[in-house]
Motif scaffolding. Sequence first.
Motif, PDB file in Angstrom:
ATOM      1  N   TRP A   6       7.721  -2.394   6.926  1.00  0.00           N
ATOM      2  CA  TRP A   6       7.100  -1.072   6.856  1.00  0.00           C
ATOM      3  C   TRP A   6       6.236  -0.777   8.061  1.00  0.00           C
ATOM      4  N   PHE A   7       5.644  -1.817   8.647  1.00  0.00           N
ATOM      5  CA  PHE A   7       4.678  -1.628   9.733  1.00  0.00           C
ATOM      6  C   PHE A   7       5.092  -2.414  10.966  1.00  0.00           C
ATOM      7  N   PRO A   8       4.995  -1.781  12.130  1.00  0.00           N
ATOM      8  CA  PRO A   8       5.190  -2.552  13.365  1.00  0.00           C
ATOM      9  C   PRO A   8       4.071  -3.589  13.502  1.00  0.00           C
ATOM     10  N   ASP A   9       4.259  -4.516  14.407  1.00  0.00           N
ATOM     11  CA  ASP A   9       3.298  -5.612  14.574  1.00  0.00           C
ATOM     12  C   ASP A   9       1.907  -5.142  14.976  1.00  0.00           C
ATOM     13  N   ASP A  10       1.779  -3.977  15.630  1.00  0.00           N
ATOM     14  CA  ASP A  10       0.465  -3.551  16.106  1.00  0.00           C
ATOM     15  C   ASP A  10      -0.368  -2.844  15.033  1.00  0.00           C
ATOM     16  N   PHE A  11       0.123  -2.715  13.822  1.00  0.00           N
ATOM     17  CA  PHE A  11      -0.683  -2.142  12.732  1.00  0.00           C
ATOM     18  C   PHE A  11      -1.373  -3.269  11.987  1.00  0.00           C
ATOM     19  N   ALA A  12      -2.687  -3.127  11.820  1.00  0.00           N
ATOM     20  CA  ALA A  12      -3.478  -4.180  11.193  1.00  0.00           C
ATOM     21  C   ALA A  12      -3.739  -3.918   9.714  1.00  0.00           C
ATOM     22  N   THR A  13      -3.830  -2.650   9.338  1.00  0.00           N
ATOM     23  CA  THR A  13      -4.180  -2.300   7.965  1.00  0.00           C
ATOM     24  C   THR A  13      -3.177  -1.295   7.421  1.00  0.00           C
ATOM     25  N   GLY A  14      -2.803  -1.495   6.184  1.00  0.00           N
ATOM     26  CA  GLY A  14      -1.912  -0.537   5.535  1.00  0.00           C
ATOM     27  C   GLY A  14      -2.318  -0.342   4.094  1.00  0.00           C
ATOM     28  N   VAL A  15      -2.050   0.846   3.599  1.00  0.00           N
ATOM     29  CA  VAL A  15      -2.344   1.127   2.197  1.00  0.00           C
ATOM     30  C   VAL A  15      -1.135   1.852   1.601  1.00  0.00           C
ATOM     31  N   PHE A  16      -0.795   1.469   0.394  1.00  0.00           N
ATOM     32  CA  PHE A  16       0.314   2.064  -0.342  1.00  0.00           C
ATOM     33  C   PHE A  16      -0.265   2.734  -1.587  1.00  0.00           C
ATOM     34  N   VAL A  17      -0.005   4.022  -1.739  1.00  0.00           N
ATOM     35  CA  VAL A  17      -0.502   4.762  -2.890  1.00  0.00           C
ATOM     36  C   VAL A  17       0.707   5.338  -3.625  1.00  0.00           C
ATOM     37  N   PRO A  18       0.871   4.981  -4.912  1.00  0.00           N
ATOM     38  CA  PRO A  18       2.020   5.508  -5.647  1.00  0.00           C
ATOM     39  C   PRO A  18       1.904   7.016  -5.845  1.00  0.00           C
ATOM     40  N   GLU A  40     -12.857   2.556   1.907  1.00  0.00           N
ATOM     41  CA  GLU A  40     -13.954   2.751   0.968  1.00  0.00           C
ATOM     42  C   GLU A  40     -13.423   3.400  -0.304  1.00  0.00           C
ATOM     43  N   ASP A  41     -14.220   3.296  -1.376  1.00  0.00           N
ATOM     44  CA  ASP A  41     -13.806   3.871  -2.660  1.00  0.00           C
ATOM     45  C   ASP A  41     -13.549   5.367  -2.565  1.00  0.00           C
ATOM     46  N   ARG A  42     -14.384   6.106  -1.833  1.00  0.00           N
ATOM     47  CA  ARG A  42     -14.189   7.551  -1.720  1.00  0.00           C
ATOM     48  C   ARG A  42     -12.898   7.867  -0.982  1.00  0.00           C
ATOM     49  N   GLU A  43     -12.521   7.025  -0.001  1.00  0.00           N
ATOM     50  CA  GLU A  43     -11.257   7.220   0.705  1.00  0.00           C
ATOM     51  C   GLU A  43     -10.071   6.940  -0.225  1.00  0.00           C
ATOM     52  N   LYS A  44     -10.203   5.892  -1.026  1.00  0.00           N
ATOM     53  CA  LYS A  44      -9.152   5.569  -1.988  1.00  0.00           C
ATOM     54  C   LYS A  44      -8.997   6.695  -3.016  1.00  0.00           C
ATOM     55  N   ASP A  45     -10.131   7.229  -3.465  1.00  0.00           N
ATOM     56  CA  ASP A  45     -10.083   8.336  -4.425  1.00  0.00           C
ATOM     57  C   ASP A  45      -9.409   9.559  -3.808  1.00  0.00           C
TER      58      ASP A  45
END
Length: 112
Positions: A6-18, A40-45
């Motif tokens: 899903w991510f090239p090698d230069d991506f350090a962080t990923g998030v999957f939201v259904p 952060e929680d507000r970003e996840k929300d």
Amino acid sequence: MLLRDWFPDDFATGVFVPLKMANDVAGVLVLANRMARTFEDREKDLLTAIAREIAMSIINAGCRKKQAVRKRLKELDAMRREFLGNVSHELRSPLTVIKGYASSLLQAGCDL
């Protein structure tokens, strides 16, 4: 498919939201960042709310498509009924005439 696909090698962080609404899952919202960080929680929300709106749009689009298909099927059924009515009428008219002649011939005692 593996997570690294899903991510090239230069991506350090990923998030999957259904992308889900109630029990319907329409897909997955995938976000990536080149910097290593914790969301952060507000970003996840916020991402969850965005994903919910996207899912609702996708599901509603599917419902509209189903409604259009149902409408078209009703139109086709009406056309079929009209066609069968016309064919039935067109066949009945000559048959009635033929039956009338045959009945007259039989009553008159004509030999064919």
